[in-house]
Design a protein around this motif. Structure first.
Motif, PDB file in Angstrom:
ATOM      1  N   TYR A  68       0.836  -1.207   0.000  1.00 21.05           N
ATOM      2  CA  TYR A  68       0.000   0.000   0.000  1.00 21.05           C
ATOM      3  C   TYR A  68       0.867   1.251   0.000  1.00 21.05           C
ATOM      4  O   TYR A  68       0.606   2.195  -0.748  1.00 21.05           O
ATOM      5  CB  TYR A  68      -0.913  -0.015   1.241  1.00 21.05           C
ATOM      6  CG  TYR A  68      -1.786   1.215   1.376  1.00 21.05           C
ATOM      7  CD1 TYR A  68      -3.071   1.241   0.828  1.00 21.05           C
ATOM      8  CD2 TYR A  68      -1.326   2.350   2.028  1.00 21.05           C
ATOM      9  CE1 TYR A  68      -3.874   2.362   0.941  1.00 21.05           C
ATOM     10  CE2 TYR A  68      -2.121   3.480   2.140  1.00 21.05           C
ATOM     11  CZ  TYR A  68      -3.396   3.486   1.600  1.00 21.05           C
ATOM     12  OH  TYR A  68      -4.174   4.617   1.708  1.00 21.05           O
ATOM     13  N   ARG A  69       1.919   1.246   0.820  1.00 18.72           N
ATOM     14  CA  ARG A  69       2.765   2.434   0.912  1.00 18.72           C
ATOM     15  C   ARG A  69       3.552   2.672  -0.377  1.00 18.72           C
ATOM     16  O   ARG A  69       4.123   3.745  -0.566  1.00 18.72           O
ATOM     17  CB  ARG A  69       3.721   2.301   2.100  1.00 18.72           C
ATOM     18  CG  ARG A  69       3.030   2.447   3.452  1.00 18.72           C
ATOM     19  CD  ARG A  69       4.027   2.665   4.576  1.00 18.72           C
ATOM     20  NE  ARG A  69       4.791   1.467   4.863  1.00 18.72           N
ATOM     21  CZ  ARG A  69       4.424   0.531   5.735  1.00 18.72           C
ATOM     22  NH1 ARG A  69       3.271   0.647   6.403  1.00 18.72           N
ATOM     23  NH2 ARG A  69       5.184  -0.525   5.955  1.00 18.72           N
ATOM     24  N   ARG A  70       3.603   1.681  -1.259  1.00 19.03           N
ATOM     25  CA  ARG A  70       4.290   1.844  -2.538  1.00 19.03           C
ATOM     26  C   ARG A  70       3.316   2.083  -3.685  1.00 19.03           C
ATOM     27  O   ARG A  70       3.675   1.955  -4.845  1.00 19.03           O
ATOM     28  CB  ARG A  70       5.177   0.622  -2.805  1.00 19.03           C
ATOM     29  CG  ARG A  70       6.433   0.616  -1.931  1.00 19.03           C
ATOM     30  CD  ARG A  70       7.086  -0.746  -1.875  1.00 19.03           C
ATOM     31  NE  ARG A  70       8.350  -0.704  -1.155  1.00 19.03           N
ATOM     32  CZ  ARG A  70       8.469  -0.678   0.168  1.00 19.03           C
ATOM     33  NH1 ARG A  70       7.375  -0.670   0.929  1.00 19.03           N
ATOM     34  NH2 ARG A  70       9.661  -0.640   0.751  1.00 19.03           N
ATOM     35  N   GLY A  71       2.070   2.408  -3.317  1.00 19.63           N
ATOM     36  CA  GLY A  71       1.155   2.887  -4.340  1.00 19.63           C
ATOM     37  C   GLY A  71      -0.042   2.025  -4.664  1.00 19.63           C
ATOM     38  O   GLY A  71      -0.932   2.458  -5.407  1.00 19.63           O
ATOM     39  N   CYS A  72      -0.107   0.787  -4.153  1.00 18.00           N
ATOM     40  CA  CYS A  72      -1.241  -0.079  -4.473  1.00 18.00           C
ATOM     41  C   CYS A  72      -2.425   0.286  -3.581  1.00 18.00           C
ATOM     42  O   CYS A  72      -2.299   0.281  -2.359  1.00 18.00           O
ATOM     43  CB  CYS A  72      -0.878  -1.551  -4.285  1.00 18.00           C
ATOM     44  SG  CYS A  72      -2.226  -2.675  -4.744  1.00 18.00           S
ATOM     45  N   ARG A  73      -3.584   0.583  -4.176  1.00 19.94           N
ATOM     46  CA  ARG A  73      -4.757   1.011  -3.417  1.00 19.94           C
ATOM     47  C   ARG A  73      -5.910   0.015  -3.559  1.00 19.94           C
ATOM     48  O   ARG A  73      -7.075   0.382  -3.439  1.00 19.94           O
ATOM     49  CB  ARG A  73      -5.202   2.405  -3.888  1.00 19.94           C
ATOM     50  CG  ARG A  73      -4.187   3.509  -3.629  1.00 19.94           C
ATOM     51  CD  ARG A  73      -3.967   3.701  -2.123  1.00 19.94           C
ATOM     52  NE  ARG A  73      -3.079   4.827  -1.847  1.00 19.94           N
ATOM     53  CZ  ARG A  73      -1.782   4.726  -1.670  1.00 19.94           C
ATOM     54  NH1 ARG A  73      -1.203   3.518  -1.766  1.00 19.94           N
ATOM     55  NH2 ARG A  73      -1.040   5.779  -1.387  1.00 19.94           N
ATOM     56  N   CYS A  74      -5.578  -1.247  -3.789  1.00 21.20           N
ATOM     57  CA  CYS A  74      -6.637  -2.246  -3.885  1.00 21.20           C
ATOM     58  C   CYS A  74      -7.261  -2.466  -2.505  1.00 21.20           C
ATOM     59  O   CYS A  74      -6.735  -2.039  -1.474  1.00 21.20           O
ATOM     60  CB  CYS A  74      -6.096  -3.564  -4.437  1.00 21.20           C
ATOM     61  SG  CYS A  74      -5.054  -4.482  -3.289  1.00 21.20           S
ATOM     62  N   LYS A  75      -8.382  -3.156  -2.477  1.00 23.55           N
ATOM     63  CA  LYS A  75      -9.115  -3.352  -1.224  1.00 23.55           C
ATOM     64  C   LYS A  75      -8.281  -4.106  -0.194  1.00 23.55           C
ATOM     65  O   LYS A  75      -8.273  -3.759   0.996  1.00 23.55           O
ATOM     66  CB  LYS A  75     -10.423  -4.099  -1.505  1.00 23.55           C
ATOM     67  CG  LYS A  75     -11.302  -4.263  -0.273  1.00 23.55           C
ATOM     68  CD  LYS A  75     -12.624  -4.917  -0.625  1.00 23.55           C
ATOM     69  CE  LYS A  75     -13.503  -5.065   0.635  1.00 23.55           C
ATOM     70  NZ  LYS A  75     -14.802  -5.706   0.310  1.00 23.55           N
ATOM     71  N   GLN A  76      -7.566  -5.147  -0.651  1.00 24.56           N
ATOM     72  CA  GLN A  76      -6.762  -5.945   0.283  1.00 24.56           C
ATOM     73  C   GLN A  76      -5.668  -5.097   0.936  1.00 24.56           C
ATOM     74  O   GLN A  76      -5.448  -5.177   2.152  1.00 24.56           O
ATOM     75  CB  GLN A  76      -6.118  -7.120  -0.452  1.00 24.56           C
ATOM     76  CG  GLN A  76      -7.069  -8.242  -0.813  1.00 24.56           C
ATOM     77  CD  GLN A  76      -6.349  -9.329  -1.590  1.00 24.56           C
ATOM     78  OE1 GLN A  76      -6.121  -9.189  -2.792  1.00 24.56           O
ATOM     79  NE2 GLN A  76      -5.987 -10.387  -0.921  1.00 24.56           N
TER      80      GLN A  76
END
Length: 281
Positions: A19-27
């Motif tokens: 997430y901190r590297r840019g992935c904003r998926c639900k998981q």
């Protein structure tokens, strides 16, 4: 230039680091939310999300002693080289999640023979010194075998009684075979740095690869004949030239007559092109 970042793809979905590297998926959003809540809980109960490097450092020492290379430790723990060496040096603090991943790493089986055992380090030290005498810097040698340059410097400057892990000796021997006879300036080392490295090695009395056969490095009774006017590689090239001209033997047969490998003869001709000769098989 900063150290390279670990990409998002190195982490599974649901990992807060992704997430901190840019992935904003639900998981990943759920994962980072859970991490934030856990951090609040730890702070509320008088604990923090960071800890000292001591436990992780002791575990890394055990992994290294079992023969596990640093690059495999980094891969299994999903940490950068910078983070690993901070842990080894016991500098500062690390996140508890980082400690958990490091402690979860198990030694891998390795294809290097006797990787966990100690063997005499004389050959390892001599090979690294010979490469330095040819102009190969510790930084470049470290990069090529996945080690920090200070580790190479440590091995180069140790007494002849040093022992090393078998996997260290194997990596250095393999590196030596890859670089023997090559000129650093033609393989990524700036000419002025290679020259300075050769000068420093010469000041310490280190002899370059031209003065050694591969078997000589591990022989404690062997000493390069530094008083000779020419190196052994020069003598081999000169003698091979005479044999090939007068007998018509090819390189392989000439090398066998001189008691060296054909690759050694190739290196000798490359270092002393005035003697290079080709004879039809």
């Amino acid at each position: 230039m900063g150290r390279p970042a670990i990409p998002a793809e190195a982490f599974e979905h649901g990992d807060p680091r992704r997430y901190r590297r840019g992935c904003r998926c639900k998981q990943c959003t759920t994962g980072v939310t859970a991490e934030v809540r856990r951090g609040r809980y730890l702070r509320a109960t008088g604990r923090g999300q960071t800890t000292t490097t001591e436990r992780a450092a002791r575990h890394v020492e055990r992994l290294r002693a079992a023969g596990m290379p640093d690059r495999e430790i980094m891969a299994d723990a999903v940490i950068s080289q910078h983070a690993l060496y901070r842990i080894i040096r016991r500098e500062g603090v690390i996140r508890r999640s980082t400690e958990t991943r490091v402690l979860a790493v198990k030694p891998r089986d390795t294809d290097l023979p006797g990787s966990g055992t100690h063997i005499p380090g004389l050959g390892t030290t001599r090979r690294l010194r010979a490469l330095a005498a040819d102009g190969w810097t510790a930084a470049e040698l470290g990069r090529r075998c996945g080690k920090h340059k200070q580790f190479i410097v440590y091995l180069q400057n140790q007494p002849n009684t040093l022992t090393v892990r078998r996997w260290v000796a194997d990596y250095v021997a393999r590196l030596y075979r890859e670089l023997d006879g090559l000129k650093p300036e033609e393989h990524g080392v700036p000419a002025h740095i290679a020259r300075r490295t050769r000068e420093r090695a010469a000041a310490k009395g280190w002899m370059g690869t031209a003065w050694w056969d591969d078997d000589d490095f591990d022989d404690p009774d062997f000493k390069p004949a530094t008083g000779r006017a020419t190196s052994r590689r020069h003598d081999i090239a000169e003698n091979a030239n005479w044999i090939m001209r007068t007998s018509g033997l090819n390189k392989a047969a000439t090398a066998a007559r001189l008691g060296v490998d054909k690759s050694y003869l190739d290196h000798a001709f490359r270092d002393h092109p005035e003697y290079a000769i080709e004879v039809a098989a």
